[in-house]
Design an enzyme around this catalytic site. Structure first.
Site, PDB file in Angstrom:
ATOM      1  N   LYS A 171      88.733   6.268 -45.808  1.00 11.00           N
ATOM      2  CA  LYS A 171      87.926   5.429 -44.905  1.00 11.00           C
ATOM      3  C   LYS A 171      87.596   4.072 -45.549  1.00 11.00           C
ATOM      4  CE  LYS A 171      85.205   4.231 -41.551  1.00 11.00           C
ATOM      5  NZ  LYS A 171      85.760   3.722 -40.310  1.00 11.00           N
ATOM      6  N   LYS A 239      77.981  -2.841 -45.440  1.00  9.58           N
ATOM      7  CA  LYS A 239      77.783  -1.653 -46.303  1.00  9.58           C
ATOM      8  C   LYS A 239      79.132  -1.060 -46.714  1.00  9.58           C
ATOM      9  CE  LYS A 239      77.609   2.056 -44.126  1.00  9.58           C
ATOM     10  NZ  LYS A 239      78.450   3.146 -43.658  1.00  9.58           N
TER      11      LYS A 239
HETATM   12  P1  NAP Z   1      73.916   3.543 -35.948  1.00 11.97           P
HETATM   13  O1  NAP Z   1      74.084   3.257 -34.512  1.00 11.97           O
HETATM   14  O2  NAP Z   1      73.159   2.587 -36.789  1.00 11.97           O
HETATM   15  O3  NAP Z   1      73.285   5.014 -36.094  1.00 11.97           O
HETATM   16  C1  NAP Z   1      72.793   5.457 -37.320  1.00 11.97           C
HETATM   17  C2  NAP Z   1      72.178   6.822 -37.171  1.00 11.97           C
HETATM   18  O4  NAP Z   1      71.523   7.148 -38.405  1.00 11.97           O
HETATM   19  C3  NAP Z   1      71.089   6.890 -36.078  1.00 11.97           C
HETATM   20  O5  NAP Z   1      71.102   8.171 -35.525  1.00 11.97           O
HETATM   21  C4  NAP Z   1      69.826   6.664 -36.900  1.00 11.97           C
HETATM   22  O6  NAP Z   1      68.660   7.170 -36.285  1.00 11.97           O
HETATM   23  C5  NAP Z   1      70.135   7.464 -38.136  1.00 11.97           C
HETATM   24  N1  NAP Z   1      69.284   7.051 -39.252  1.00 11.97           N
HETATM   25  C6  NAP Z   1      69.264   5.845 -39.859  1.00 11.97           C
HETATM   26  N2  NAP Z   1      68.363   5.855 -40.858  1.00 11.97           N
HETATM   27  C7  NAP Z   1      67.777   7.094 -40.864  1.00 11.97           C
HETATM   28  C8  NAP Z   1      66.794   7.717 -41.659  1.00 11.97           C
HETATM   29  N3  NAP Z   1      66.216   7.067 -42.667  1.00 11.97           N
HETATM   30  N4  NAP Z   1      66.475   9.005 -41.393  1.00 11.97           N
HETATM   31  C9  NAP Z   1      67.081   9.667 -40.371  1.00 11.97           C
HETATM   32  N5  NAP Z   1      68.026   9.138 -39.590  1.00 11.97           N
HETATM   33  C10 NAP Z   1      68.373   7.860 -39.834  1.00 11.97           C
HETATM   34  O7  NAP Z   1      75.335   3.692 -36.660  1.00 11.97           O
HETATM   35  P2  NAP Z   1      76.741   4.089 -36.005  1.00 11.97           P
HETATM   36  O8  NAP Z   1      77.432   2.846 -35.566  1.00 11.97           O
HETATM   37  O9  NAP Z   1      76.578   5.229 -35.079  1.00 11.97           O
HETATM   38  O10 NAP Z   1      77.517   4.561 -37.343  1.00 11.97           O
HETATM   39  C11 NAP Z   1      77.234   5.803 -37.965  1.00 11.97           C
HETATM   40  C12 NAP Z   1      78.161   5.963 -39.168  1.00 11.97           C
HETATM   41  O11 NAP Z   1      79.529   5.892 -38.724  1.00 11.97           O
HETATM   42  C13 NAP Z   1      78.010   4.852 -40.212  1.00 11.97           C
HETATM   43  O12 NAP Z   1      78.208   5.382 -41.487  1.00 11.97           O
HETATM   44  C14 NAP Z   1      79.119   3.874 -39.847  1.00 11.97           C
HETATM   45  O13 NAP Z   1      79.521   3.104 -40.965  1.00 11.97           O
HETATM   46  C15 NAP Z   1      80.201   4.812 -39.358  1.00 11.97           C
HETATM   47  N6  NAP Z   1      81.149   4.262 -38.381  1.00 11.97           N
HETATM   48  C16 NAP Z   1      80.724   3.484 -37.351  1.00 11.97           C
HETATM   49  C17 NAP Z   1      81.648   2.982 -36.438  1.00 11.97           C
HETATM   50  C18 NAP Z   1      81.237   2.091 -35.294  1.00 11.97           C
HETATM   51  O14 NAP Z   1      82.132   1.458 -34.718  1.00 11.97           O
HETATM   52  N7  NAP Z   1      79.984   2.011 -34.910  1.00 11.97           N
HETATM   53  C19 NAP Z   1      82.995   3.311 -36.581  1.00 11.97           C
HETATM   54  C20 NAP Z   1      83.391   4.132 -37.610  1.00 11.97           C
HETATM   55  C21 NAP Z   1      82.453   4.613 -38.511  1.00 11.97           C
HETATM   56  P3  NAP Z   1      67.802   6.233 -35.281  1.00 11.97           P
HETATM   57  O15 NAP Z   1      68.448   6.375 -33.940  1.00 11.97           O
HETATM   58  O16 NAP Z   1      66.435   6.796 -35.362  1.00 11.97           O
HETATM   59  O17 NAP Z   1      67.885   4.822 -35.817  1.00 11.97           O
END
Ligand code: NAP
Length: 431
Positions: A171, A239
């Protein structure tokens, strides 16, 4: 029926969990912000108040969280996953984290007879919604095969990469390309626009030749619409690039392109673009080039709209609404090619208009510096970047006139609404 505990319902996690529900899995969901869990209830999901409560009744746990610290906190914190695990379970972590964290959790869970797979994904929010994600999986292949149906409910391509950590290695290598492709696209667009090339024509030509990328195909329509709403946040991309740089250092592999692009993303994050989509990196290049990337038809449409509302707009523009509150200002300055400094100062917002704002501070700044304003919470505005264009020295302080730059359309609308609210409040106070 297999019961899946799903922990982390962000941009990606929510549609992934929804696809598990739609494919007949019994889902128990937990999210820090509880309101998001409610969105799954109509699809039949049960809700849990803590990660351990979600995990206790489950056969399989899927986590989709921001980063290493969050993942470890959700595992080891009070009411965390570790409090709910039972022998025989499988934990599938889809977050993008360092391979060290993946391997640490694999080893720890092995001692509890729990399988752990690092299974990060590619494909952004649209692929999460359509159930067409690609999974790159590290860990025991038997654990992947046992749970293949879960992966197939959320993705189209499921690839076994090797032992624990291999998914995370893959990744980070993958996202090195995503970051570089994004910066390459923005840089090409910026220079083309500055040279007077229509961005739509630029993207059409690039997408039909060797310079094309999947990232360009995914982001071009958003960029042309100047829609920087989040699919993959700039903060999370930064990140990933940081993690990839660390990996390059550990493996003693020079990665000069990655390092440059990581710096560009870090500048964008420091300028307050972190919560927007990573394609908002373009607005940084626009600041540097001084030219906004807008398709010809959009600019003529915009001109038409501007003509129609000229009188109204001019009236509002000419109003400088007096303000009087303290703002935190991040100051950014190029030191020399490739080097960049920044610091936080306190200032007073003196007045604001649609075009710019005036601040007062005793801190000496110079023309052409970029400053990022953090508005009070009631404004509901993200940080806004301005360029200092006018300096007035008063007795005890300086007044700086700043031109706003790179403000996305929807933020501009929110800013206009805020200014209008302030005008109304001031008129009400006079009456
Ligand atoms: P996101 O929308 O920022 O969601 C992050 C999640 O983590 C939310 O459920 C958030 O809860 C939770 N979280 C954050 N801090 C926390 C804490 N201190 N305690 C408990 N829960 C916490 O991110 P995302 O885009 O879904 O991405 C998630 C992962 O997949 C990341 O590692 C990212 O790099 C990876 N990714 C993302 C994509 C993309 O296109 N978005 C593609 C591939 C991979 P809340 O709802 O309460 O904030």
């Amino acid at each position: 029926m297999t019961t899946v505990a799903f922990v982390g319902l962000g941009t990606m996690g929510l549609p992934m969990a929804a696809n598990l529900c739609k494919n007949g899995f019994s889902v128990i969901a937990y999210n820090r912000t509880a309101s998001k869990v409610e969105e799954l209830v109509p699809l039949g999901a049960k809700t849990a108040a803590t990660p351990s409560e979600a995990v206790r009744e489950a056969d399989v746990v899927v986590t989709m969280l921001s980063d290493d610290n969050t993942l470890l906190e959700v595992f080891y914190g009070a009411g965390g996953i570790m409090d709910g695990i039972q022998a025989g379970m499988t934990v599938i972590d889809c977050s993008t984290v360092s391979p060290e964290t993946s391997k640490q959790l694999y080893q720890e869970l092995q001692q509890h007879e729990v399988s752990f797979l690092d299974a990060p994904v590619t494909g952004s929010k649209p692929a999460a919604e359509s159930g067409t994600l690609t999974f790159m999986v590290g860990g025991d292949e038997a654990a992947l095969e046992k749970n293949r149906a879960i992966f197939e409910a959320m993705g189209r391509k499921i690839k076994y990469m090797g032992p624990s950590g291999a998914g995370s290695y893959m990744k980070l290598a993958n996202n090195t390309l995503v970051g570089i492709h994004t910066a390459a696209m923005c840089e090409g667009l910026a220079i083309a626009a500055k040279a007077g090339i229509d961005p739509e024509s630029f993207l059409e030509i690039v997408s039909s030749g060797a310079a094309n990328s999947r990232q360009l195909e995914l982001k071009a329509p958003k960029i042309l619409d100047r829609d920087f709403s989040v699919q993959f946040s700039l903060k999370l991309m930064t990140k990933d690039l940081r993690l990839a740089s660390q990996l390059g250092q550990q493996l003693r592999t020079p990665m000069p392109a990655l390092d440059t692009v990581r710096n560009v993303f870090q500048i964008a994050e420091a300028q307050g673009l972190g919560e927007l989509d990573l394609s908002s990196l373009l607005t940084l290049y626009e600041q540097w080039s001084g030219v906004e990337v807008r398709k010809a038809e959009a600019s003529s449409q915009l001109e038409l709209e501007l003509d129609q509302t000229k009188e109204q707009t001019e009236r509002r523009r000419s109003i400088r609404v007096p303000m009087d509150f303290t703002v935190m200002i991040a100051v950014h300055q190029w030191e020399q090619e490739g080097a960049f400094t920044g610091q936080q100062i306190k200032g007073k917002l003196v007045d604001i208009s649609n075009q710019g704002l005036q601040i007062a501070t005793s801190f000496p700044l110079s023309k052409d510096m970029f400053v990022v304003f953090h508005f009070p919470q009631e404004a509901e505005l993200p940080p806004i970047t301005g360029k200092i264009i006018r300096i007035e020295q008063l007795e005890h302080e300086y007044h700086y006139g700043c031109l706003m730059s790179g403000v996305p359309p929807y933020v501009r609308i929110k800013l206009e609404e805020y200014i209008q609210r302030k005008i109304d409040e001031q008129q009400e106070a006079i009456r």
